[in-house]
Design an enzyme around this catalytic site. Structure first.
Site, PDB file in Angstrom:
ATOM      1  N   ASP B 137       0.809  -1.226   0.000  1.00 21.44           N
ATOM      2  CA  ASP B 137       0.000   0.000   0.000  1.00 21.44           C
ATOM      3  C   ASP B 137       0.846   1.282   0.000  1.00 21.44           C
ATOM      4  O   ASP B 137       0.333   2.361  -0.285  1.00 21.44           O
ATOM      5  CB  ASP B 137      -0.927   0.013   1.221  1.00 21.44           C
ATOM      6  CG  ASP B 137      -1.978  -1.070   1.141  1.00 21.44           C
ATOM      7  OD1 ASP B 137      -2.386  -1.411   0.021  1.00 21.44           O
ATOM      8  OD2 ASP B 137      -2.390  -1.580   2.192  1.00 21.44           O
ATOM      9  N   PHE B 283      -3.629 -11.806  -5.800  1.00 19.37           N
ATOM     10  CA  PHE B 283      -2.637 -11.930  -6.849  1.00 19.37           C
ATOM     11  C   PHE B 283      -1.630 -10.769  -6.780  1.00 19.37           C
ATOM     12  O   PHE B 283      -0.437 -10.937  -7.049  1.00 19.37           O
ATOM     13  CB  PHE B 283      -3.408 -11.917  -8.173  1.00 19.37           C
ATOM     14  CG  PHE B 283      -2.589 -11.859  -9.413  1.00 19.37           C
ATOM     15  CD1 PHE B 283      -1.455 -12.635  -9.570  1.00 19.37           C
ATOM     16  CD2 PHE B 283      -2.973 -11.035 -10.469  1.00 19.37           C
ATOM     17  CE1 PHE B 283      -0.721 -12.584 -10.752  1.00 19.37           C
ATOM     18  CE2 PHE B 283      -2.244 -10.990 -11.639  1.00 19.37           C
ATOM     19  CZ  PHE B 283      -1.114 -11.757 -11.774  1.00 19.37           C
ATOM     20  N   ARG B 285      -0.269  -9.275  -4.313  1.00 21.90           N
ATOM     21  CA  ARG B 285       0.761  -9.290  -3.276  1.00 21.90           C
ATOM     22  C   ARG B 285       1.659 -10.517  -3.350  1.00 21.90           C
ATOM     23  O   ARG B 285       2.495 -10.723  -2.447  1.00 21.90           O
ATOM     24  CB  ARG B 285       0.143  -9.154  -1.893  1.00 21.90           C
ATOM     25  CG  ARG B 285      -0.878 -10.216  -1.551  1.00 21.90           C
ATOM     26  CD  ARG B 285      -1.735  -9.825  -0.335  1.00 21.90           C
ATOM     27  NE  ARG B 285      -1.011  -9.088   0.647  1.00 21.90           N
ATOM     28  CZ  ARG B 285      -1.454  -7.950   1.212  1.00 21.90           C
ATOM     29  NH1 ARG B 285      -2.636  -7.476   0.883  1.00 21.90           N
ATOM     30  NH2 ARG B 285      -0.744  -7.319   2.097  1.00 21.90           N
TER      31      ARG B 285
END
Lengths: 359, 359, 359, 359
Positions: B137, B283, B285
């Protein structure tokens, strides 16, 4: 002057442009200036509505590795009936009229199952057609492989690879839902290549108890995670015994967007273990074709051009073993190539311990 | 003999193993045989429950490009309170007890925002800690970039690239929902890199009318398709004015699994145009870290080792410009780094015509 | 009506089209129909020879992820002197004449070190110029990163990853020669990301004895292989003490196509172990830009457009930390940004046991 | 208790570990605890020197997508004669002695052409052997495809893709030299997939005049660049008429490291145009196997296990069309599968305008 029409129909996939590149370059090489290629826009819609353009050599330059289709595509017309206020006879008439108006010698059609049904109908109506097999589902009868399939397998396998690392780290059960409503080829090959522990495909109905048993066996062996590759058309044994009508009614009431979410809840309840779902979706049919599909599409394109040159109409070009061969459209249309339950690839997966949820 | 603990906590991401590789190799190189590294299993859970193992050099060999974390991870403990029947004081006690039992000189902790709150708490409780910033993030205060972020941007951009070809071929509107509940960095950078026409992030509430206007403008310019990159935490202006409680109640009643499906229906109704949704999910990460993350994680790892060696505890290692610097944990913990509305990257996107749905 | 010239000069790299996409879209968005963009063909050659074309919006559509440059490029003009029968004054005159003839308000120039020298010369001659930093070498003074660099690092790292598996299987020493005559950034970052055991860069002269020692240390530790990432400009300590002229004479007599082949023979003789060389070459500067470069190039492009709009001429746009800033051309031109021997990235590599062949 | 030996021999390639994974998992699944797998180190060397280890299930876990071979490999023994002071009879004796000492029921051998010759010799000497076809060259007789081939094609195609963008930007002629001394499959398929304009393979001797004609034709059509995919074993018509001895003498005196550099100089002289060379080298055989190779290797592995289980020794497992079948070793050994000049894939390339330099 030869006049050839080109159209791509149905869901797009990788390799359409490579195939157009192949057939167009081969035709230009052979006929030089004595050929005109007409691109019909958005598949059969362009043929019905007379929406086309005269292509030139430059249009086909640099598209070998471009995803999608430069001609545009749309669902094939007999599904459009609900939307467009016409009857099927009229549409066929309209297509024949465009064909006639353009004075075409032949129409080269790229598509999957639905597309081939329509192509065969046009052939029966007296049009000269040559077709090429495209679909990420690999479910077209008559060819060992369709282009688009291997590229989709590559993407789906990559998703499974990535999910592996996160599943291992967190010790979770993961469901990866892959494309394929009627045929499980994509899920089967990606599942094996991506090391899935459980593979669910439409051809082999599953029972939850066997899935749970397979996961518990892994847990008992000290594995922290289990990965399921699930075709969107996977079906439980229970549901497989319903009539088409009963099943439709049941699915309409399903509270989940797809099979995977429901299965996830059922497994989570049964196992007391976190179960996550990933749905890559349309991502699977996009992007640049892989080298396998580029070469296959080029070979098919060149072979289609040869059929046009030889006036050997009414055929689909197909891969058989290491050869490209023509297959009569009448043999192909309307037939679905599904995964045989006893195919050696299913057998190989079982041998290395993959569960299909059926025993 | 130095005794160092290692743990990875929170959602996994690319680069965790590269960072462990960096810190471990640097410690072994410096101390040679005078150091013991203890791997705590599954993040703080291992610290709470005393679940650990003595690592050796071989454990860190060949993991530079391996996705996930060889130590395992779990959500951080203060979220676990709902599940585990314990009070938070006890957990802290338990963590301190394990630290003491292992006679650790320092604990090296890899994690994101939640992890850093806990790490700071442990620091306040007197433990020696050094931390490393990981999260896809990129919303950790104090560092220009976290590792994992660029790898996730690469995957998300690849999805956008692939969706482009299918959107073009079919003339559709596509929504790609990307990770990011509170911060829009991933969606913003992938959106720009993937050529999204509209980017919706939590920091900039949107209004449907502006999205529709942007799509219609493209349609008017003859573009066949529009692509929206939407953070899972994107919020409408209307919802952004609700209290937290009101919003929660509203979301609980939402019939869709996520914001994108609702937006898709609203846009489809308003535009009369097909709108499709793709949700790549976890998917994003997974898989091997990209070279940027490998180098960043290695540099951060070496810097963390140096802090341990210098007994410069209580710091997070951070990227600032071209340098790696220590940042006091007290300055980092509990702060979220969101996208400033007027940041030059948002500005650049607006300049080239990207709509954020707010005007 | 604003009239802006665009040119890309020097060796091509990934991100040139993304940068052109950024600057052009931002200018069209701002000026709408009140701007004309002129593309000079093949870099300064087009400016010298008056070879250009009026671009339109469509030219910049879909090029964000396209490798190379749609404008073409060539080596910058002061190297062309050998080929073209002109003197440098004439060339400058010719460039000014084209600028005048086209009634340009500004010239936006994308290039590396050589390009910036010429750009600064044009500025001194009274032309309005704004520049953007491109090069896979990352050796342009004034910016933290140039676009092209990260894409090249990704390719080079991928080569190192692949060589790893073959080196392990065969138990060999492998030399991977990477681009970079004067600066070692690419080799350094790819070397770390790709897990190279030994990294040789122009900034840190090496001695064979230290390389041999590093390999023997690995052999003694039971490692089956060693991998060297070697910049094409890597230099032995002995050679680094020669005068430029002496070095040139020595290199002219070298029987090998590049440093790596010579080093391979020397090491093979000294170690009695098979040493292989791989030279990926121009492959490193081709293909689609990575997402990092696309975003960076887009931001730089938008910032360059802003400088043009603000008549803030004579600047290069640069990345500094997380910001894009203008840097006066006079500060940039003629300066090379090499790897500082004590930079933290070199330091980090040393900490984890990487040898630079110097101790 | 069943006792099975495993060895990988010859140059490594992608998919060796996937194949080992397949055969080992299938054997463990079938025999459970009644089987012992012995890994011979570094191919036949381990068999000759009695260098092996007892493997366990964990050794084969997570290796499906790992490049290289966990067993190590080496060139096959009859080439080792120069190094090891033994005669060939003794080596065979030594191999038989190890086989006997380990009380093996069967030896599963993975390799290419040379490896299969030796495997057949061992079969003739009375050992039970089952083999699997690996090589990036795809030149093993009896199977449609070998594993490793498609992965190498993918890498080579990627290089061609990247070179395309730099060739276009600079308007250059580029030669990409690909692996393949005797067979041109890799160059042919990558050449087509990568859009090479000229493809030179060992099976079709070239003449410079035809290459020059093809390039000049492109120049005349306004193309800025031409790309040649050249197998390292490509041969001029002139050289193809020499005796083996004459050719060897000629090559020994060649001043260039490989055919491509010589061809580059000749073309540059003839064309007056810049010609560059790229040699990706060992990069082509490294890295993770592509999904196609993973699935193929898994199927072959499962099939090999079945042959072992059925005591159906003396066979190689092979892909024929869509099936995996056994092929007697005696039919395979010593036969090279080269590209037929009139194969449809060569024909397809010619049809779309690719030149093979022969007309």
């Amino acid at each position: 002057m030869k006049r050839i029409g080109l159209l791509t129909s149905g869901g797009d996939c990788q390799g359409l442009n490579a195939a157009l590149h192949g057939v167009a370059k081969a035709l230009y090489e052979y006929y030089d200036k004595d050929v005109e290629l007409y691109g019909l826009r958005d598949g059969y819609r362009g043929l019905i509505e007379g929406d086309y353009r005269l292509m030139n050599r430059e249009d086909f330059s640099g598209i070998l590795c471009l995803g999608g289709t430069i001609l545009g595509t749309s669902r094939q017309p007999f599904k459009l009936m609900r939307v467009v206020d016409e009857n099927s006879v009229d549409k066929v008439k309209a297509m024949k009229a465009t064909y006639k108006k353009l004075k075409l010698d032949c129409l080269v059609i790229l598509g999957g199952n639905g597309t081939h049904k329509t192509a065969n109908l046009l052939r029966e109506e007296g049009l000269n057609v040559v077709t090429m097999p495209k679909t990420i589902d690999n479910d077209l009868w008559g060819t060992d492989k369709t282009f688009g399939f291997q590229s989709a397998v590559n993407i789906a396998t990559n998703v499974l690879d990535c999910i592996h690392t996160t599943a291992t780290s967190h010790g979770r059960v993961f469901i990866v839902e892959l494309m394929g409503h009627k045929a499980g080829w994509l899920t089967l090959e990606a599942g094996i290549a991506g090391g899935a522990d459980i593979i669910l495909i439409p051809e082999i109905p599953y029972e939850n108890k066997y899935i749970i048993r397979a996961i518990e066996k892994r847990n008992a062996a000290g594995k922290r995670f289990s990965i399921l590759a699930v075709a969107e058309g996977a079906i439980s044994k229970e549901d497989s015994l319903l009539t088409k009508k009963e099943l439709k009614a049941k699915l309409a009431n399903r509270k989940y967007p797809s099979i995977s979410y429901q299965l996830a809840e059922e497994l989570q309840t049964a196992l007391g273990q976190e179960v996550r779902v990933t749905v890559p979706g349309h991502f699977q049919r996009g992007g640049s074709p892989c080298p396998f599909d580029r070469t296959l599409a080029t070979r098919l394109g060149a072979a289609a051009a040869q059929l046009v040159i030889n006036k050997n109409y009414g055929n689909m070009v197909a891969l058989r073993g290491t050869d490209i061969v023509p297959v009569p459209l009448g043999e192909v249309a309307g037939k679905l190539k599904v995964v045989p339950k006893d195919s050696d690839i299913v057998q190989a997966a079982r041998q290395i311990g993959v569960s299909f949820g059926d025993c």
